[in-house]
Design a protein around this motif. Sequence first.
Motif, PDB file in Angstrom:
ATOM      1  N   ARG A 126      50.431  54.088  20.696  1.00  0.00           N
ATOM      2  CA  ARG A 126      50.796  52.892  21.459  1.00  0.00           C
ATOM      3  C   ARG A 126      49.827  52.740  22.610  1.00  0.00           C
ATOM      4  NH1 ARG A 126      57.237  53.397  22.116  1.00  0.00           N
ATOM      5  NH2 ARG A 126      56.780  51.696  23.528  1.00  0.00           N
ATOM      6  N   MET A 127      49.095  51.639  22.600  1.00  0.00           N
ATOM      7  CA  MET A 127      48.082  51.447  23.644  1.00  0.00           C
ATOM      8  C   MET A 127      48.356  50.152  24.382  1.00  0.00           C
ATOM      9  SD  MET A 127      44.752  52.713  21.549  1.00  0.00           S
ATOM     10  CE  MET A 127      43.912  53.091  23.057  1.00  0.00           C
ATOM     11  N   PRO A 128      48.591  50.211  25.697  1.00  0.00           N
ATOM     12  CA  PRO A 128      48.872  49.007  26.464  1.00  0.00           C
ATOM     13  C   PRO A 128      47.609  48.185  26.688  1.00  0.00           C
ATOM     14  CG  PRO A 128      48.890  50.923  27.895  1.00  0.00           C
ATOM     15  CD  PRO A 128      48.641  51.425  26.515  1.00  0.00           C
TER      16      PRO A 128
ATOM     17  N   THR B 229      41.799  61.999  24.775  1.00  0.00           N
ATOM     18  CA  THR B 229      42.290  61.409  26.015  1.00  0.00           C
ATOM     19  C   THR B 229      41.396  60.238  26.386  1.00  0.00           C
ATOM     20  OG1 THR B 229      42.933  63.630  26.672  1.00  0.00           O
ATOM     21  CG2 THR B 229      43.021  61.924  28.365  1.00  0.00           C
ATOM     22  N   THR B 230      42.020  59.056  26.601  1.00  0.00           N
ATOM     23  CA  THR B 230      41.226  57.863  26.879  1.00  0.00           C
ATOM     24  C   THR B 230      40.994  57.719  28.377  1.00  0.00           C
ATOM     25  OG1 THR B 230      43.203  56.539  26.957  1.00  0.00           O
ATOM     26  CG2 THR B 230      42.068  56.662  24.845  1.00  0.00           C
ATOM     27  N   ALA B 231      40.207  56.672  28.737  1.00  0.00           N
ATOM     28  CA  ALA B 231      39.815  56.472  30.134  1.00  0.00           C
ATOM     29  C   ALA B 231      41.026  56.279  31.048  1.00  0.00           C
ATOM     30  CB  ALA B 231      38.877  55.276  30.235  1.00  0.00           C
TER      31      ALA B 231
ATOM     32  N   GLY C  65      46.919  59.574  25.878  1.00  0.00           N
ATOM     33  CA  GLY C  65      46.376  60.309  24.739  1.00  0.00           C
ATOM     34  C   GLY C  65      46.554  59.526  23.454  1.00  0.00           C
ATOM     35  N   VAL C  66      45.568  59.573  22.568  1.00  0.00           N
ATOM     36  CA  VAL C  66      45.746  58.979  21.242  1.00  0.00           C
ATOM     37  C   VAL C  66      45.439  60.035  20.197  1.00  0.00           C
ATOM     38  CG1 VAL C  66      45.185  56.616  21.938  1.00  0.00           C
ATOM     39  CG2 VAL C  66      43.370  58.136  21.171  1.00  0.00           C
ATOM     40  N   LYS C  67      46.043  59.846  19.018  1.00  0.00           N
ATOM     41  CA  LYS C  67      45.775  60.758  17.909  1.00  0.00           C
ATOM     42  C   LYS C  67      44.908  60.041  16.892  1.00  0.00           C
ATOM     43  CE  LYS C  67      49.771  63.810  18.049  1.00  0.00           C
ATOM     44  NZ  LYS C  67      50.585  63.222  19.137  1.00  0.00           N
TER      45      LYS C  67
END
Lengths: 364, 287
Positions: free
Chosen positions: A246-248, A321-323, A327-329
Amino acid sequence: MAEAQGGRSLVVDAVTHRYPSGALAVENINLDVKGGEIIALLGPSGCGKTTLLRIIAGFIAQSQGRIIIGDDIVDALPPNRRAVGIVFQNYALFPHLSISENVGYGLAARGIDKATRQREAQRLLELVQLPAMAERLPRQLSGGQQQRVALARALAIKPSILLLDEPFAALDKNLRLDMQIEIKRLHRVSGITTLIVTHDQEEALSMADRVAVLGHGKLEQFGTPSDVYDRPQTLFVNTFVGSSNRMPGVVISADRTAAKVRLDAGAEIIARPAGGVLTEGGRVTVCIRPEHLQFVADETGFAGVVGMSLPLGATVVHEVTTADGSGVKVSQARIGETRALESGAAVRLAPLAPSLANAFPATL
Amino acid sequence: MGTAPASRDVTSYGMGLAAPLALFFLFFFVAPLLQLLWLSLHNDTAALHWGLGQYLHFLTDPFSLSVLGSTLLLGAEVTAVCLVLGFPIAWLYQRVGPRLQTIIILIVLLPLLTSVVVRTFAWIVILGRQGIINATLQSLGIIDTPLKLLYTQFGVVIALAQVQMPLMTLPLITALGRIDPNLDDASCSLGAGSWRTFVRIVLPLSLPGVIAGCTLTYAAAITAFITQSLIGGGQMLFMPMYLYQQASTLQNWPFASAISIIFLLAVLVVVSVFTTLGRLSRGYGGA
Ligand SMILES: Nc1ncnc2c1ncn2[C@@H]1O[C@H](COP(=O)(O)OP(=O)(O)OP(=O)(O)O)[C@@H](O)[C@H]1O
Ligand SMILES: [Mg+2]
């Protein structure tokens, strides 16, 4: 069963149920099941699956709405006159009756004579592949065998609809697979309209013609397995069925088929507006499945730092780990020598295709 | 039976722990019982001449036999009344909310919380010629002359049934509570009506409770000296009172002993019939 009536249709029409304690267990559920379909009711624990099943069987009178079987509104019928077969989660075999008597119980209630009953019970036990167990008591059978007897018992009354409440929950993985195949096989010969309650998504996706996803008492989506998996209509469905990142983000521009979204993680991507209309400047949650993310070498996509890599047999899952710190898989198929990713390596990620990223209006 | 491994476990604790109770039983139960047996095997009141005369006397005396018969019958009647009235209460208990459950349990236990003598006198007040029942019926014009309720078999049965009710209801509540409620639903969904579900499922599965309840009620009812004698009055004679008369009033200890032994055997026979019935039915220990 050759003499099966092909299964009748089932309509759940705007059914709401509130328990006397005040708990709203199911809310405005609409299902339209065709005769002979296998439907899975999928949802997390406590979302109202059993309640809905018991309403259809007639054990609970719903607060509002109607249940229609075939052409009949059955709300006024008690369970013993609905011709609905039900297999309980704990089997609920009669412990003091032999297997044969258990299977023949429904026939006895219909006043059928003992010899016919026994013959029919034997035939059904052969159907579920337990022909030699007729004289035993339920407690002398293993869990999987009891499960089959419960199935035979429900089938004996030639129900127009078969309800199964988490039928495989207590079985180990191999037995579970066997039973799933068994149910499919029985369904093919009998053509009975079947409703399977489960919280196991693989089971739902593999067995059912259509899947009804329930969340917190509401019907989130009712569609084919590929609809539910590939074109989820709500954020809940997208995250509950399969796993998803889930990315906002914020909508830059949107029409009905595509939306340009600026992710907080720092990239502009094209996503599919999945949960209705998106407004420019509105906050969204973009869902991308781990297997739909790829590492890219150019400057597209968003940057991240590899945390840990888990080799899971056929795939490798990387945690990145994004900016913005979330965290994304990412899951990669393990083809030949997959490039080993050092912990701490800087990478860039992008979705495989725009249709594989789903944008939902963010709920506050 | 399935209990064998469990009892082996218990013995591994060492029998020493059971010794105090064993001694107590030895002195206050086994010893008096043996003395009773010894006494009953004498033909004369002074207990000098050995013989089976007392037993012969009892078994050939129509009066004695009729006392034994009416006592066993009394027990059967009280047990039947308790079963018929107690089963619905226990059944209801499993189907109401927690608050009503508390109330039902309280009502069921109430007889145990008052003294037997008090309870029995309450029944005298209720059943008497000028008692509540007769007064009500007369004032309603349903009867002209008072009904004879006190000092009748009917009165004794009703009073005993009330007194012994908890002994029936409590085991029934336990047994019904053990039945998986899904079985009710399963039976119903297979097309059975409530009556068939009750007869084929609920009743057989509650049988252990029925047997336990019947055994307790029966044993308590036939030995209920106070209630039997106060409600039954002088006209009705049951074994406990017969025994008491022979021992205390007539000082015929050997005959009283023989009555005791015969009574004891009769009760044992009845109780073992109950137990055998239970074991024969497959519901026993099945759930
Ligand atoms: N008899 C009842 N009285 C009051 N509330 C109830 C009752 N039965 C269930 N509920 C509530 O209704 C909701 C739905 O329960 P239900 O048993 O239908 O869930 P479920 O989806 O079958 O869950 P699970 O997967 O754990 O079996 C839950 O929140 C539960 O607490
Ligand atoms: Mg459930």
